[in-house]
Scaffold this motif. Structure first.
Motif, PDB file in Angstrom:
ATOM      1  N   VAL A 110       0.851  -1.190   0.000  1.00 14.04           N
ATOM      2  CA  VAL A 110       0.000   0.000   0.000  1.00 14.04           C
ATOM      3  C   VAL A 110       0.888   1.241   0.000  1.00 14.04           C
ATOM      4  N   VAL A 111       0.360   2.330  -0.560  1.00 16.15           N
ATOM      5  CA  VAL A 111       1.183   3.533  -0.688  1.00 16.15           C
ATOM      6  C   VAL A 111       1.084   4.442   0.528  1.00 16.15           C
ATOM      7  N   LYS A 112       0.005   4.284   1.312  1.00 17.83           N
ATOM      8  CA  LYS A 112      -0.162   5.217   2.438  1.00 17.83           C
ATOM      9  C   LYS A 112      -1.085   4.637   3.502  1.00 17.83           C
ATOM     10  N   ILE A 113      -0.695   4.817   4.773  1.00 18.19           N
ATOM     11  CA  ILE A 113      -1.562   4.535   5.923  1.00 18.19           C
ATOM     12  C   ILE A 113      -1.432   5.728   6.857  1.00 18.19           C
ATOM     13  N   THR A 114      -2.522   6.468   7.021  1.00 18.42           N
ATOM     14  CA  THR A 114      -2.467   7.691   7.818  1.00 18.42           C
ATOM     15  C   THR A 114      -3.586   7.710   8.853  1.00 18.42           C
ATOM     16  N   LEU A 115      -3.372   8.544   9.892  1.00 19.74           N
ATOM     17  CA  LEU A 115      -4.375   8.726  10.937  1.00 19.74           C
ATOM     18  C   LEU A 115      -5.291   9.881  10.544  1.00 19.74           C
ATOM     19  N   TYR A 116      -6.604   9.650  10.668  1.00 21.63           N
ATOM     20  CA  TYR A 116      -7.585  10.657  10.277  1.00 21.63           C
ATOM     21  C   TYR A 116      -8.568  10.865  11.428  1.00 21.63           C
ATOM     22  N   GLN A 117      -8.728  12.124  11.851  1.00 24.94           N
ATOM     23  CA  GLN A 117      -9.654  12.501  12.924  1.00 24.94           C
ATOM     24  C   GLN A 117      -9.399  11.735  14.224  1.00 24.94           C
ATOM     25  N   GLU A 118      -8.175  11.292  14.444  1.00 24.83           N
ATOM     26  CA  GLU A 118      -7.711  10.695  15.701  1.00 24.83           C
ATOM     27  C   GLU A 118      -8.357   9.336  16.021  1.00 24.83           C
ATOM     28  N   THR A 119      -9.350   8.912  15.244  1.00 28.77           N
ATOM     29  CA  THR A 119      -9.985   7.620  15.538  1.00 28.77           C
ATOM     30  C   THR A 119     -10.161   6.767  14.286  1.00 28.77           C
TER      31      THR A 119
END
Length: 312
Positions: A178-187
């Motif tokens: 996968v190209v990206k794993i990010t945190l979104y809205q803290e949950t």
């Protein structure tokens, strides 16, 4: 200046500025000869610059149009003779991943699978893949169909999911592609990549999350065990301290009884007021021991005191 439209521009400029002549200079096809008064020539230069600017854009448009027409004809031929597949881009932010930097990903897919890939602008954006066989088209789609998936996580699990310095996330990215794993809205965790890679990464993340409660319970049990050891150690120290204090107390009582059993005022056994002492010391010796008690040699009681303080 050598296009078919250039002659019309020269005539329009000459008429608008009062020039006597406006044409391509002989011997130098890239230069324009202006004939007339100074003011007319000055205006002519300004007007020609505007014509040249717009004519350049018009010429570029015609070139792009011709190339697009040729490309369209090629696509029509492929459509009529091969296999076609298409998919809708779920999120417009994914279009950049599909195309790649400078169109790199699309070029790579075309070369590796010998297919035609077209990204059609619209709402939503659509990707069309055409090739000679279903296998080629399917392989091309798997390589250029980028998707995103949101995985909800509890806020207290974020550190556990990422690991130290993000090590867990980096390992999952390396294993799945996968190209990206990010945190979104803290949950929420957002995973981006081709469809197969995203599904695999989501499975790994969900599997990893299942062990959070297990490790929490292990930490809790470890904490309880450590606490029990600490309490035992404290109790053991207190017990040892209590034993030591009792021993000293008993020894103190023994020493007290021993002191009571000793003669008071004398330093040794047999130093009583015997006749030998009186005879050897004389009156002075008796005076130095005046008022001092003595014990008989058998320790039974006090000996007699000297008479009058003078020896006989």
């Amino acid at each position: 200046v050598q296009t078919a439209d250039a002659g019309g521009c020269f005539k329009a400029t000459q008429a608008a500025t009062g020039l006597l002549g406006c044409s391509v200079q002989k011997g130098d096809p890239s230069s324009v000869l202006l004939i007339g008064a100074d003011e007319a020539i000055r205006k002519g230069k300004i007007v020609l610059e505007i014509h040249f600017f717009h004519q350049g854009h018009i010429q570029n448009f015609h070139e792009r149009y011709e190339k697009s027409s040729e490309r369209l004809q090629e696509l029509e031929e492929i459509c009529n003779s091969g296999v076609t597949d298409e998919f809708v881009v779920e999120d417009e932010s994914l279009v950049g991943f599909i195309i790649g930097s400078g169109g790199e990903n699309i070029k790579k897919v075309r070369q590796e699978h010998d297919v035609e890939v077209s990204v059609l602008d619209g709402s939503p954006t659509k990707v069309v893949i055409r090739g000679e066989t279903r296998e080629q088209v399917a392989a091309a789609r798997a390589q250029c169909e980028f998707v995103s998936k949101i995985i909800p996580v509890e806020q207290d699990m974020i550190g556990w999911m990422f690991g130290k310095a993000g090590r867990n996330i980096q390992e999952i990215k390396a294993k799945t592609g996968v190209v990206k794993i990010t945190l979104y809205q803290e949950t929420k965790l957002v995973v981006v990549g081709v469809r197969d890679a995203v599904e695999t990464a989501a499975t790994l993340l969900e599997c990893h999350a299942q062990y959070f409660a297990v490790y929490q319970e292990m930490d809790r049990e470890t904490s309880l065990i450590d606490k029990s050891f600490e309490e035992l150690e404290i109790n053991e120290k207190g017990r040892r301290k209590g034993k030591g204090g009792k021993g000293r107390s008993e020894k103190g009582q023994e020493r007290s009884q021993e002191v009571e059993s000793r003669p008071k005022g004398g330093k040794g056994k047999g130093r009583g007021a015997g006749s030998k002492t009186e005879e050897s010391t004389g009156s002075k010796g008796t005076e130095s021991k005046k008022g001092q008690g003595a014990w008989d040699s058998q320790g039974g009681g006090k000996a007699r005191k000297g008479k009058g303080g003078k020896g006989k």
